[in-house]
Design a protein around this motif. Structure first.
Motif, PDB file in Angstrom:
ATOM      1  N   CYS A 122     -44.233  58.218 -68.134  1.00 18.11           N
ATOM      2  CA  CYS A 122     -43.215  58.611 -69.111  1.00 18.11           C
ATOM      3  C   CYS A 122     -42.709  60.027 -68.845  1.00 18.11           C
ATOM      4  O   CYS A 122     -41.499  60.283 -68.919  1.00 18.11           O
ATOM      5  CB  CYS A 122     -43.759  58.498 -70.535  1.00 18.11           C
ATOM      6  SG  CYS A 122     -44.037  56.798 -71.070  1.00 18.11           S
TER       7      CYS A 122
ATOM      8  N   GLU B 229     -40.472  70.457 -79.156  1.00 15.91           N
ATOM      9  CA  GLU B 229     -41.451  69.535 -78.587  1.00 15.91           C
ATOM     10  C   GLU B 229     -42.401  69.041 -79.678  1.00 15.91           C
ATOM     11  O   GLU B 229     -42.658  67.831 -79.789  1.00 15.91           O
ATOM     12  CB  GLU B 229     -42.271  70.209 -77.478  1.00 15.91           C
ATOM     13  CG  GLU B 229     -41.499  70.516 -76.226  1.00 15.91           C
ATOM     14  CD  GLU B 229     -42.271  71.405 -75.271  1.00 15.91           C
ATOM     15  OE1 GLU B 229     -42.030  71.296 -74.059  1.00 15.91           O
ATOM     16  OE2 GLU B 229     -43.120  72.222 -75.715  1.00 15.91           O
TER      17      GLU B 229
ATOM     18  N   SER C  36     -38.949  60.977 -67.766  1.00 11.07           N
ATOM     19  CA  SER C  36     -38.195  61.960 -68.542  1.00 11.07           C
ATOM     20  C   SER C  36     -37.640  63.048 -67.631  1.00 11.07           C
ATOM     21  O   SER C  36     -36.473  63.441 -67.764  1.00 11.07           O
ATOM     22  CB  SER C  36     -39.101  62.580 -69.609  1.00 11.07           C
ATOM     23  OG  SER C  36     -38.434  63.606 -70.295  1.00 11.07           O
TER      24      SER C  36
ATOM     25  N   PHE D  24     -43.013  60.826 -83.348  1.00  6.31           N
ATOM     26  CA  PHE D  24     -43.033  59.585 -82.571  1.00  6.31           C
ATOM     27  C   PHE D  24     -43.776  58.425 -83.236  1.00  6.31           C
ATOM     28  O   PHE D  24     -43.214  57.328 -83.368  1.00  6.31           O
ATOM     29  CB  PHE D  24     -43.585  59.814 -81.153  1.00  6.31           C
ATOM     30  CG  PHE D  24     -43.700  58.527 -80.378  1.00  6.31           C
ATOM     31  CD1 PHE D  24     -42.595  57.989 -79.758  1.00  6.31           C
ATOM     32  CD2 PHE D  24     -44.902  57.840 -80.312  1.00  6.31           C
ATOM     33  CE1 PHE D  24     -42.678  56.775 -79.072  1.00  6.31           C
ATOM     34  CE2 PHE D  24     -45.001  56.637 -79.636  1.00  6.31           C
ATOM     35  CZ  PHE D  24     -43.876  56.104 -79.011  1.00  6.31           C
TER      36      PHE D  24
ATOM     37  N   HIS E 191     -46.182  61.839 -76.134  1.00  6.01           N
ATOM     38  CA  HIS E 191     -45.566  61.091 -77.234  1.00  6.01           C
ATOM     39  C   HIS E 191     -46.558  60.335 -78.099  1.00  6.01           C
ATOM     40  O   HIS E 191     -46.313  60.149 -79.287  1.00  6.01           O
ATOM     41  CB  HIS E 191     -44.471  60.151 -76.708  1.00  6.01           C
ATOM     42  CG  HIS E 191     -44.963  58.972 -75.941  1.00  6.01           C
ATOM     43  ND1 HIS E 191     -45.234  59.040 -74.590  1.00  6.01           N
ATOM     44  CD2 HIS E 191     -45.231  57.716 -76.329  1.00  6.01           C
ATOM     45  CE1 HIS E 191     -45.652  57.854 -74.184  1.00  6.01           C
ATOM     46  NE2 HIS E 191     -45.660  57.022 -75.214  1.00  6.01           N
ATOM     47  N   SER E 192     -47.664  59.930 -77.572  1.00  8.30           N
ATOM     48  CA  SER E 192     -48.633  59.131 -78.342  1.00  8.30           C
ATOM     49  C   SER E 192     -49.876  59.898 -78.749  1.00  8.30           C
ATOM     50  O   SER E 192     -50.819  59.303 -79.265  1.00  8.30           O
ATOM     51  CB  SER E 192     -49.050  57.902 -77.528  1.00  8.30           C
ATOM     52  OG  SER E 192     -47.963  57.041 -77.334  1.00  8.30           O
TER      53      SER E 192
ATOM     54  N   GLN F  11     -40.731  66.519 -82.141  1.00 10.41           N
ATOM     55  CA  GLN F  11     -40.526  65.182 -81.567  1.00 10.41           C
ATOM     56  C   GLN F  11     -41.842  64.438 -81.383  1.00 10.41           C
ATOM     57  O   GLN F  11     -41.930  63.238 -81.675  1.00 10.41           O
ATOM     58  CB  GLN F  11     -39.776  65.296 -80.238  1.00 10.41           C
ATOM     59  CG  GLN F  11     -38.339  65.750 -80.431  1.00 10.41           C
ATOM     60  CD  GLN F  11     -37.595  65.850 -79.126  1.00 10.41           C
ATOM     61  OE1 GLN F  11     -37.890  65.148 -78.172  1.00 10.41           O
ATOM     62  NE2 GLN F  11     -36.616  66.732 -79.083  1.00 10.41           N
ATOM     63  N   ILE F  12     -42.855  65.133 -80.920  1.00 12.55           N
ATOM     64  CA  ILE F  12     -44.167  64.504 -80.734  1.00 12.55           C
ATOM     65  C   ILE F  12     -44.760  64.115 -82.084  1.00 12.55           C
ATOM     66  O   ILE F  12     -45.339  63.038 -82.226  1.00 12.55           O
ATOM     67  CB  ILE F  12     -45.100  65.452 -79.942  1.00 12.55           C
ATOM     68  CG1 ILE F  12     -44.583  65.588 -78.505  1.00 12.55           C
ATOM     69  CG2 ILE F  12     -46.536  64.960 -79.968  1.00 12.55           C
ATOM     70  CD1 ILE F  12     -45.152  66.770 -77.747  1.00 12.55           C
TER      71      ILE F  12
ATOM     72  N   LEU G  84     -48.724  57.730 -69.714  1.00 12.32           N
ATOM     73  CA  LEU G  84     -48.188  59.017 -70.152  1.00 12.32           C
ATOM     74  C   LEU G  84     -47.548  59.789 -68.999  1.00 12.32           C
ATOM     75  O   LEU G  84     -46.471  60.374 -69.154  1.00 12.32           O
ATOM     76  CB  LEU G  84     -49.285  59.858 -70.808  1.00 12.32           C
ATOM     77  CG  LEU G  84     -49.867  59.277 -72.104  1.00 12.32           C
ATOM     78  CD1 LEU G  84     -51.014  60.151 -72.605  1.00 12.32           C
ATOM     79  CD2 LEU G  84     -48.807  59.114 -73.176  1.00 12.32           C
TER      80      LEU G  84
ATOM     81  N   VAL H 295     -42.611  66.130 -73.963  1.00 12.27           N
ATOM     82  CA  VAL H 295     -42.494  65.256 -75.132  1.00 12.27           C
ATOM     83  C   VAL H 295     -42.971  63.855 -74.782  1.00 12.27           C
ATOM     84  O   VAL H 295     -43.780  63.262 -75.504  1.00 12.27           O
ATOM     85  CB  VAL H 295     -41.044  65.231 -75.674  1.00 12.27           C
ATOM     86  CG1 VAL H 295     -40.883  64.162 -76.741  1.00 12.27           C
ATOM     87  CG2 VAL H 295     -40.666  66.608 -76.208  1.00 12.27           C
ATOM     88  N   LEU H 296     -42.499  63.307 -73.679  1.00 11.18           N
ATOM     89  CA  LEU H 296     -42.945  61.957 -73.310  1.00 11.18           C
ATOM     90  C   LEU H 296     -44.358  61.958 -72.738  1.00 11.18           C
ATOM     91  O   LEU H 296     -45.060  60.950 -72.834  1.00 11.18           O
ATOM     92  CB  LEU H 296     -41.951  61.303 -72.356  1.00 11.18           C
ATOM     93  CG  LEU H 296     -40.658  60.856 -73.031  1.00 11.18           C
ATOM     94  CD1 LEU H 296     -39.723  60.173 -72.043  1.00 11.18           C
ATOM     95  CD2 LEU H 296     -40.931  59.941 -74.210  1.00 11.18           C
TER      96      LEU H 296
END
Length: 155
Positions: free
Chosen positions: A57, A104, A61, A111, A76-77, A107-108, A54, A72-73
């Motif tokens: 990422c 944010e 980003s 994912f 993301h998970s 997008q999250i 994480l 966001v990255l």
């Protein structure tokens, strides 16, 4: 034990030194506290620990998508990974939402669903086969959030 040959290692270190690497996520204590205390990121990942992945990422980003939030990255998970592990439960969505801005959070939220569209369906091949006219007519993507089946829309 040396794992890298000296010449390639020197090239990588030189290239890294030449790049101005921005700090990916500012001192965001409430967000980090939420991740540490309310979520379970103890999963293993191909890149090392899940937290290593994480943070990589988020750093990636910040460097390559500097006009967008690295959070966001970073997250993301958090609402689900491809192997159906869920670092946080749906009951914590309001708390997560309070720590993020609207873009944010959208997008999250999307994912895990988009990942499943890309891996488990013909979504990408249909996009690749679409004409310029069809692609131009697209206005967004609506799907169901994996964690709680709520509708998510990206535009």
């Amino acid at each position: 034990v040396e794992t890298w040959h000296a010449e390639p290692l020197a090239g990588i270190e030189s290239a890294f030194a030449a790049v101005s690497v921005p700090r990916s996520v500012s001192d965001d204590a409430p967000l980090f506290r939420f991740m540490a205390e309310e979520c379970d990121f103890s999963l293993e990942h191909a890149d090392g620990s899940f937290m290593d992945h994480l943070h990589f990422c988020a750093d990636y980003s910040a460097l390559h998508f500097s006009d967008h939030s690295p959070r966001v990255l970073l997250l993301h998970s958090i609402l689900g990974v491809g192997t159906n592990c869920f670092p946080m439960g749906a009951e914590k969505l309001p708390a997560l939402r309070s720590l993020l801005d609207e873009e944010e959070f959208a997008q999250i939220s999307a994912f895990p669903s988009v990942l499943r569209l890309m891996v488990g369906t013909d979504f990408l091949s249909r996009l690749e086969a679409a004409s310029e006219e069809e692609l131009g007519a697209l206005r967004g993507l609506s799907c169901r959030r994996v964690l709680d089946n709520a509708e998510v829309h990206l535009s």
